[in-house]
Design an enzyme around this catalytic site. Structure first.
Site, short mmCIF file in Angstrom:
data_model
loop_
_atom_site.label_atom_id
_atom_site.label_comp_id
_atom_site.label_asym_id
_atom_site.label_seq_id
_atom_site.Cartn_x
_atom_site.Cartn_y
_atom_site.Cartn_z
CB SER A 200 7.57 5.45 -12.09
OG SER A 200 7.83 4.63 -13.22
CB ALA B 136 -1.03 0.12 1.28
N GLY B 137 1.58 1.42 -1.18
CA GLY B 137 2.46 2.51 -1.29
C GLY B 137 1.57 3.72 -1.90
CB ALA B 138 2.48 5.79 -4.76
CB ILE B 139 -0.53 2.51 -7.30
CG1 ILE B 139 0.06 3.14 -8.13
CG2 ILE B 139 -1.89 1.66 -7.76
CD1 ILE B 139 -0.76 4.47 -8.98
CE LYS C 264 0.11 2.88 -17.11
NZ LYS C 264 1.59 2.70 -16.49
CG ASN D 149 3.40 0.24 -15.03
OD1 ASN D 149 2.32 0.27 -15.35
ND2 ASN D 149 3.90 1.61 -14.62
CG ASN E 11 9.11 4.52 -17.52
OD1 ASN E 11 8.22 5.19 -18.42
ND2 ASN E 11 8.46 4.10 -16.22
N1 LIG Z 1 3.03 5.51 -8.70
C1 LIG Z 1 2.63 5.82 -9.90
O1 LIG Z 1 2.15 7.07 -10.22
C2 LIG Z 1 2.23 4.67 -10.84
C3 LIG Z 1 2.82 3.39 -10.49
N2 LIG Z 1 2.35 2.27 -11.34
C4 LIG Z 1 2.90 0.91 -11.17
O2 LIG Z 1 2.10 0.53 -9.80
C5 LIG Z 1 3.11 -0.55 -9.10
C6 LIG Z 1 3.01 0.10 -7.77
O3 LIG Z 1 3.93 1.38 -7.82
P1 LIG Z 1 3.98 2.61 -6.56
O4 LIG Z 1 2.81 2.49 -6.20
O5 LIG Z 1 4.41 3.66 -7.15
O6 LIG Z 1 5.27 1.66 -5.85
P2 LIG Z 1 5.46 1.98 -4.01
O7 LIG Z 1 6.72 1.85 -4.04
O8 LIG Z 1 4.94 3.53 -3.76
O9 LIG Z 1 4.41 1.04 -3.40
C7 LIG Z 1 4.77 -0.19 -3.13
C8 LIG Z 1 4.68 -0.32 -1.43
O10 LIG Z 1 4.74 -1.76 -1.08
C9 LIG Z 1 5.73 -1.81 -0.06
N3 LIG Z 1 6.44 -2.85 0.08
C10 LIG Z 1 7.29 -3.54 -0.99
N4 LIG Z 1 7.74 -4.84 -0.51
C11 LIG Z 1 6.97 -5.01 0.46
C12 LIG Z 1 6.75 -6.23 1.83
N5 LIG Z 1 7.56 -7.15 1.28
N6 LIG Z 1 5.81 -6.22 2.43
C13 LIG Z 1 5.04 -4.97 2.92
N7 LIG Z 1 5.41 -3.79 2.11
C14 LIG Z 1 6.06 -3.73 0.95
C15 LIG Z 1 6.76 -0.61 -0.41
O11 LIG Z 1 7.30 -0.19 0.79
P3 LIG Z 1 8.80 0.57 0.82
O12 LIG Z 1 8.55 1.80 0.27
O13 LIG Z 1 9.59 0.20 2.26
O14 LIG Z 1 9.65 -0.20 -0.27
C16 LIG Z 1 5.56 0.33 -0.90
O15 LIG Z 1 5.21 1.21 0.20
C17 LIG Z 1 4.48 -0.63 -9.92
O16 LIG Z 1 4.43 -1.56 -10.88
C18 LIG Z 1 4.45 0.79 -10.59
O17 LIG Z 1 5.25 0.82 -11.82
C19 LIG Z 1 1.69 2.53 -12.48
C20 LIG Z 1 1.18 3.67 -12.81
C21 LIG Z 1 1.57 4.99 -12.04
C1 LIG Z 2 4.34 8.57 -16.63
C2 LIG Z 2 4.53 7.08 -17.36
C3 LIG Z 2 3.35 7.09 -18.47
C4 LIG Z 2 5.72 7.12 -18.17
O1 LIG Z 2 6.06 5.94 -18.97
C5 LIG Z 2 4.59 6.18 -16.35
O2 LIG Z 2 3.56 5.21 -16.34
C6 LIG Z 2 5.78 6.07 -15.46
O3 LIG Z 2 6.30 7.12 -15.01
O4 LIG Z 2 5.80 4.88 -15.12
#
Ligand SMILES: NC(=O)C1=CN([C@@H]2O[C@H](COP(=O)(O)OP(=O)(O)OC[C@H]3O[C@@H](n4cnc5c(N)ncnc54)[C@H](OP(=O)(O)O)[C@@H]3O)[C@@H](O)[C@H]2O)C=CC1
Ligand SMILES: CC(C)(CO)C(=O)C(=O)O
Length: 325
Positions: A274, A8-11, A205, A103, A213
């Protein structure tokens, strides 16, 4: 309906707040200071720059606290998933659906694809078949993540744009489980269409992620710059045309041409991808899911990928020298 958002990070945090706000039975798996902040103060979501919502959430770093779920929505970074599959087992009951909100080329890509590649495993995104064997492909529901969000401090998510999470069964069917999750996400104010050809959306995508990226991580250029600079635009085009040849051999239909897709990237504006953000913040980079996987599919389909090979070599070494790959 019990939903666990694993990672439960960004997404995942964005989804978690929206689901909790709508009264869904949702739990979050996170770790470190972000988890501690959630437990102490709830999870805060900022939308439109200044609209703050704070919700109390059920959060843990131990899936055994949460038990079997109806849905486990995986929102980890792609490389983080394989090693954590064993830890996820307490969440998985006889009818649990795993939603892969990650992704890149998904580990389940060749499940129920209905071609001679049926059942092919992808080492680049599922080393040792950890997910294929640990989850089982029948459990998976595909998901393409469109929103943009960031964790700006422990316990605080800033939503940047978008609210669509496209869903799709590997066989393209409008299954009960897909429709039920779509309804739950829609009730939380998210768009969650159930698509009959999710692989087409994955590739559109991925076209951007594959090229924009790594180029941005190597050049420190934002999307508007790298998509318009003649030199890097040509590199992106080369990578994308190689990917298009691979995808079309796999039955994918692109709804737009490569120029329009690159123009779409330019239109996003001065955005740091990202992968560049991960490099900048010292976080592991999703090089295998976004680039290595396409090279692997190129080998599988006997498609030359000289531009992808070159950029992958450069960004892989960049990641290694930074200790992030
Ligand atoms: N952010 C964005 O705008 C976008 C993201 N995506 C895709 O979505 C997916 C998630 O991205 P995003 O949300 O940015 O990633 P984040 O790193 O923000 O979220 C992942 C979370 O999982 C946690 N985590 C990792 N390993 C464990 C574990 N073993 N136990 C518990 N928690 C854990 C991380 O903690 P820690 O920080 O401590 O590592 C982090 O808080 C990726 O594939 C990304 O490419 C797609 C479109 C846009
Ligand atoms: C912004 C965009 C579309 C660039 O590929 C993306 O999905 C990322 O940053 O991971």
């Amino acid at each position: 309906m019990k939903i666990c958002v694993f990672g439960a990070g960004a997404i995942g945090g964005y989804m978690g707040v929206k689901l909790a706000q709508a009264g869904a039975d949702v739990s979050l798996v996170a770790r470190g200071p972000h988890l501690a902040a959630m437990k102490a103060n709830g999870l805060t979501l900022i939308e439109e720059g200044d609209q703050r919502t704070n919700v109390a959430v059920t959060a843990s770093d131990n899936p055994e606290d949460l038990g079997p779920q109806d849905y486990v929505i995986v929102t980890l970074k792609a490389h983080s998933v394989p090693p954590v599959v064993p830890k996820m087992q307490p969440l998985i009951g006889p009818d649990t659906t795993i939603v892969s909100g990650v992704n890149g080329v998904p580990w389940w890509y060749f499940h129920k694809i209905g071609t001679e590649l049926e059942g092919t495993r992808l080492e680049s995104v599922d080393p040792g078949n950890a997910q294929w064997d640990g989850f089982g492909p029948d459990r998976v529901l595909g998901c393409v993540v469109y929103p943009a969000a960031e964790v700006i401090e422990p316990g605080v998510i800033n939503h940047i744009e978008g609210n669509r999470f496209s869903l799709g069964e590997p066989d393209g069917s409008k299954s009960e489980r897909a429709m039920a999750l779509s309804k739950a996400l829609s009730a939380a104010g998210l768009k969650a269409p159930v698509r009959p050809r999710l692989r087409d959306e994955i590739w559109v995508k991925l076209w951007g992620n594959l090229s924009f990226n790594p180029i941005s991580a190597l050049t420190h250029a934002t999307l508007d710059v790298l998509c318009t600079d003649p030199g890097t635009r040509a590199v992106a085009r080369g990578m994308m045309l190689e990917a298009q040849e691979i995808a079309e051999k796999l039955g994918v239909k692109f709804p737009i041409d490569v120029e329009k897709r690159i123009d779409g990237g330019a239109a996003v504006g001065a955005h740091r991808t990202s992968m560049w953000q991960d490099l900048d913040q010292g976080r592991p980079m999703e090089i295998d899911a976004l680039v290595g996987s396409v090279q692997e599919l190129g080998r599988l389909t006997d498609t030359p990928t000289p531009t992808i090979d070159t950029v992958l070599a450069l960004v892989a070494l960049r990641g290694r020298t930074a200790g992030l790959y």
